[in-house]
Scaffold this active site. Sequence first.
Site, short mmCIF file in Angstrom:
data_model
loop_
_atom_site.label_atom_id
_atom_site.label_comp_id
_atom_site.label_asym_id
_atom_site.label_seq_id
_atom_site.Cartn_x
_atom_site.Cartn_y
_atom_site.Cartn_z
N ASN A 7 -1.69 -0.62 -9.29
CA ASN A 7 -0.66 -1.65 -9.32
C ASN A 7 -1.31 -2.90 -8.77
O ASN A 7 -1.48 -3.06 -7.56
CB ASN A 7 0.55 -1.24 -8.48
CG ASN A 7 1.65 -2.30 -8.48
OD1 ASN A 7 1.37 -3.49 -8.45
ND2 ASN A 7 2.90 -1.87 -8.48
N GLU A 34 2.45 -3.75 -12.95
CA GLU A 34 2.93 -4.99 -12.34
C GLU A 34 1.94 -6.13 -12.60
O GLU A 34 1.58 -6.88 -11.68
CB GLU A 34 3.21 -4.81 -10.85
CG GLU A 34 4.28 -5.77 -10.34
CD GLU A 34 4.71 -5.49 -8.90
OE1 GLU A 34 5.45 -6.33 -8.37
OE2 GLU A 34 4.33 -4.45 -8.32
N ASP A 147 2.33 3.79 -11.00
CA ASP A 147 3.11 3.60 -9.78
C ASP A 147 4.48 4.24 -10.02
O ASP A 147 5.32 3.70 -10.72
CB ASP A 147 3.25 2.10 -9.50
CG ASP A 147 4.09 1.81 -8.26
OD1 ASP A 147 4.60 2.75 -7.64
OD2 ASP A 147 4.23 0.61 -7.93
N ASN A 149 6.66 4.92 -7.65
CA ASN A 149 7.65 4.46 -6.66
C ASN A 149 8.45 5.61 -6.06
O ASN A 149 9.65 5.52 -5.84
CB ASN A 149 8.59 3.42 -7.28
CG ASN A 149 8.07 2.00 -7.08
OD1 ASN A 149 7.64 1.63 -6.00
ND2 ASN A 149 8.11 1.20 -8.14
N ASP A 218 1.40 6.11 -5.84
CA ASP A 218 0.67 6.01 -7.11
C ASP A 218 0.06 7.38 -7.41
O ASP A 218 -0.68 7.92 -6.58
CB ASP A 218 -0.42 4.95 -7.01
CG ASP A 218 0.14 3.59 -6.61
OD1 ASP A 218 0.53 2.84 -7.51
OD2 ASP A 218 0.18 3.31 -5.39
N ASP A 247 -0.97 -5.02 -2.60
CA ASP A 247 -0.56 -4.09 -1.55
C ASP A 247 -0.82 -2.64 -1.94
O ASP A 247 -0.55 -1.72 -1.16
CB ASP A 247 0.91 -4.30 -1.15
CG ASP A 247 1.83 -4.51 -2.34
OD1 ASP A 247 1.39 -4.34 -3.49
OD2 ASP A 247 3.00 -4.85 -2.12
N HIS A 248 -1.34 -2.42 -3.14
CA HIS A 248 -1.78 -1.09 -3.60
C HIS A 248 -3.31 -1.07 -3.69
O HIS A 248 -3.94 -2.10 -3.92
CB HIS A 248 -1.24 -0.77 -4.99
CG HIS A 248 0.24 -0.66 -5.08
ND1 HIS A 248 0.90 0.53 -5.31
CD2 HIS A 248 1.21 -1.61 -5.00
CE1 HIS A 248 2.20 0.31 -5.37
NE2 HIS A 248 2.42 -0.97 -5.18
#
Length: 256
Positions: A7, A34, A147, A149, A218, A247-248
Amino acid sequence: MRIATWNINNIHSRLPLLLAWLDATRPDVVALQEIKSTERDFPMAELQSAGYGALVVGQKTWNGVALLARGSDPVLIRRALPGDPQDAQARYLEAAIGGVIVASLYLPNGNPWPGPKFDYKLAWFERLIAHAAELWKTDHPVVLAGDYNVVPTDADIYSPKTWLDNALLRPEPREAYRRLLEQGWTDALRKLHPKEPVYTFWDYRRNRWARNAGLRIDHLLLSKSLKARLVGAGVDKPVRGIEGASDHAPAWVDLA
């Protein structure tokens, strides 16, 4: 064959980081989520110069997924998850690459809970479960990468205490993830790292990266024929520590 998922949280602002990582690690396949880019604005030329063909399902400002293939062009199978022709969010892309069907998926976040975004998350998850069952029946080699989530268990988060009302830890998506695995899919990261903490996401807030307060959201799920070919899996954690990073961090599997 190395297949990675990342991501990237805006491919335009993080393109130099992506190109540097591709040059350093040379994965054969990359599933991106994303990307926050339309197909028209996607940096296709830069990636081709780096040696990668690409397919993109884009969306301005939000969402967007892509598949990169080193030295070849991915062969498109589908550009959307079946089950809801009215769903306009760019969250799923499926292609054949090097004899493997690879999906790049970006499951809805679902926050705030409760609410319509959480309901959409669960509905999308049910569509994924249904489509994954059809893929499983084909006996083709398949990797469902992206991802999701969802934090599958409490072992996949630094501490669940402050996240209990977050859609990533709610029992409904956790149950949906469990039902997906029950079809027979192998969670590659957990398979090769059954006990140690493995994180792929560190929130920007509350100094979570510095504290290694991470989550594993992930995932790379392997079909039956790929389970025996799994020889490695990991997370390129240092990438998360680079200034301006997503942030991943990229997660990956190696297949014999």
